[in-house]
Design a protein around this motif. Structure first.
Motif, short mmCIF file in Angstrom:
data_model
loop_
_atom_site.label_atom_id
_atom_site.label_comp_id
_atom_site.label_asym_id
_atom_site.label_seq_id
_atom_site.Cartn_x
_atom_site.Cartn_y
_atom_site.Cartn_z
N LEU A 135 -4.70 0.18 -13.29
CA LEU A 135 -4.74 0.70 -11.93
C LEU A 135 -4.61 2.22 -11.89
O LEU A 135 -4.93 2.85 -10.87
CB LEU A 135 -3.64 0.06 -11.09
CG LEU A 135 -3.73 -1.45 -10.91
CD1 LEU A 135 -2.50 -1.98 -10.19
CD2 LEU A 135 -4.99 -1.84 -10.16
N LEU A 136 -4.14 2.81 -12.97
CA LEU A 136 -4.04 4.27 -13.01
C LEU A 136 -5.41 4.92 -13.23
O LEU A 136 -5.59 6.09 -12.89
CB LEU A 136 -3.09 4.70 -14.13
CG LEU A 136 -1.61 4.37 -13.95
CD1 LEU A 136 -0.81 4.85 -15.16
CD2 LEU A 136 -1.07 5.00 -12.68
N ILE A 137 -6.36 4.17 -13.77
CA ILE A 137 -7.68 4.75 -14.07
C ILE A 137 -8.38 5.25 -12.80
O ILE A 137 -8.81 6.42 -12.76
CB ILE A 137 -8.56 3.73 -14.82
CG1 ILE A 137 -7.94 3.42 -16.19
CG2 ILE A 137 -9.98 4.26 -14.98
CD1 ILE A 137 -8.63 2.30 -16.95
N PRO A 138 -8.52 4.44 -11.74
CA PRO A 138 -9.17 4.98 -10.53
C PRO A 138 -8.39 6.13 -9.90
O PRO A 138 -8.99 7.05 -9.33
CB PRO A 138 -9.23 3.77 -9.59
CG PRO A 138 -8.20 2.82 -10.10
CD PRO A 138 -8.17 3.01 -11.58
N LEU A 139 -7.07 6.11 -10.01
CA LEU A 139 -6.27 7.20 -9.45
C LEU A 139 -6.55 8.50 -10.20
O LEU A 139 -6.66 9.57 -9.59
CB LEU A 139 -4.79 6.85 -9.52
CG LEU A 139 -4.35 5.57 -8.81
CD1 LEU A 139 -2.84 5.35 -8.97
CD2 LEU A 139 -4.72 5.61 -7.34
N LEU A 140 -6.65 8.42 -11.52
CA LEU A 140 -6.96 9.61 -12.32
C LEU A 140 -8.36 10.13 -12.03
O LEU A 140 -8.59 11.35 -11.97
CB LEU A 140 -6.82 9.29 -13.81
CG LEU A 140 -5.39 9.08 -14.32
CD1 LEU A 140 -5.40 8.51 -15.73
CD2 LEU A 140 -4.62 10.40 -14.29
N VAL A 141 -9.30 9.21 -11.83
CA VAL A 141 -10.67 9.63 -11.50
C VAL A 141 -10.69 10.40 -10.18
O VAL A 141 -11.32 11.47 -10.07
CB VAL A 141 -11.61 8.41 -11.43
CG1 VAL A 141 -12.97 8.80 -10.86
CG2 VAL A 141 -11.78 7.79 -12.81
#
Length: 428
Positions: free
Chosen positions: A398-404
């Protein structure tokens, strides 16, 4: 000397010294080593100067409004409202958690308040519908990252006060990035739900859905009061906070869910949190003053210019740096320490202060959900009774879309500046 200050601060934090004492002790040590032991009266002066701001006066009222909303049971109504809106999507309750967090963010302005207020409801509901407990907890903590970005935001008030920026512009600047965060999390939830076969929720009967929406809509009144008041120029930020608190009280009377005990508890919680915030701000302002007399901002700007002269490269370097800092230091003290040091650097590169405020706030907010020291991870483990290790593994996808979204917002300034410029005009 500035390097010694940061090393001492990190060392004290590593030893378990409370952040307020770590900031004050490290700043005072460097102050004394600089030969100013006969001028200790500067400490209380700088602390008072740090909190003597009209914007700071709004913080306790925003906290009080959020606490009162929790006390009168608004969180349950927000969750039910979100269930009507997005419950029928695949992985419906995960999507409900995101929408509910987005709505409650506009009330509390605090990520930890989101986790504490909505986390227990979300995790319980998702568990009952067969979702893994660690996934439910991970969705709760990941969606809470929106809180410091979605107006009204206490983090934005603190940044605006330090950066001499407009609080109203900061509030508007957070709307588009916060919306992107919500959309990206919902897309990620949909992908995960599809792969793991998580259920859809059954449609509510029409009459029940209508009653649920009518019961939940008044919860949107508090953020509406704040946004309309501040962005329309009808109220100051402090006055908007007072009106939101009064509205929360009236909502409690309308719902018949408020009593003297709940009000007293909300006031006690507000006083405790506000006192902690103000002490941190006061000590951090003193630390910033010590760094200024040591010419730390000028030295840092000179060092950065030897590394790059590209604003884009600088923003990427700052994002990486802030993500690293956010893993170990809480967002509030990190911002209070770093803003005075970094502002001269971004000014020299022509980066908009409002955009930088959004990027900095979002990068540090990710530290709430980022291993190994994310405060939100520890809070959600208590709320959900799931081990830290399981929640940590579940939150990583779930951190991946936030980092993007963070990188996109850092590279495209208009995502932060377009709405403020549209509503309030471009700054002169």
């Amino acid at each position: 000397m500035p390097a010694f200050l940061f090393v001492l601060f990190i060392g004290l934090m590593a030893l378990g010294v409370p952040v307020t004492m770590a900031i004050g002790a490290s700043a005072l040590s460097v102050f004394a080593m600089s030969g100013f032991t006969d001028a200790l009266y500067v400490l209380p002066q700088q602390m008072l100067e740090g909190i003597d701001s009209p914007s700071m006066m709004s913080i306790p009222f925003f906290i009080l409004a959020g606490n009162l909303m929790n006390a009168v049971g608004v969180t349950d109504r927000i969750f039910s409202l979100a269930l009507v809106l997005v419950g029928r999507f695949r992985g419906g309750l995960a999507q409900v958690s995101v929408i509910a967090a987005a709505i409650f963010s506009g009330i509390s302005g605090s990520a930890l308040a989101d986790i504490a207020g909505l986390g227990a409801i979300e995790v319980k509901a998702m568990r009952e519908r067969g979702y893994p407990a660690e996934f439910a907890a991970a969705v709760s903590v990941a969606s809470s990252v929106m809180a410091p970005i979605m107006p009204p935001s206490i983090a934005f008030i603190v940044y605006a006060s330090m950066a001499n920026a407009s609080v109203a512009r900061m509030f508007m600047a957070g709307i588009v990035p916060a919306t992107l965060l919500a959309i990206s999390l919902m897309v990620c939830n949909r992908i995960i739900a599809g792969r793991r076969g998580y259920p859809r929720e059954e449609a509510m009967p029409f009459d029940l859905a209508v009653r649920t929406v009518i019961a939940g809509l008044p919860a949107l009144g508090a953020p509406a009061i704040i946004l309309i008041g501040t962005m329309g120029g009808y109220t100051t930020v402090g006055e908007a906070g007072i009106l939101a608190s009064v509205y929360s009280m009236l909502l409690g009377f309308a719902y018949r869910s408020i009593n003297l005990k709940k009000v007293w508890q909300a006031i006690n919680d507000t006083v405790s949190v506000t006192a902690l915030i103000m002490v941190i701000i006061g000590f951090s302002h003193f630390m910033s003053w010590v760094l200024a007399i040591q010419q730390a901002p000028q030295h840092l700007a000179a060092l950065v210019l030897t590394l790059t002269q590209s604003p884009t490269v600088l923003m990427l370097l700052l994002v990486a740096f802030l993500l690293f800092i956010g893993c170990f230091i809480e967002s509030a003290p990190a911002k209070l320490i770093l803003v005075p040091v970094l502002l001269p650097v971004i000014d020299q590169f022509g980066i908009d202060r409002v955009q930088f405020g959004v990027v900095m706030t979002l990068a540090l907010a990710l530290g709430i959900a980022h291993p190994p020291m994310g405060v939100g991870l520890f809070v959600v483990t208590r709320v959900s009774n799931v081990s830290l290790e399981r929640v940590t593994m579940a939150v990583l996808p779930l951190l991946i879309p936030l980092l993007v979204v963070l990188i996109v917002v850092a590279l495209i300034p208009s995502l932060s500046t377009w709405l403020p410029d549209l509503v309030m005009g471009a700054p002169s």
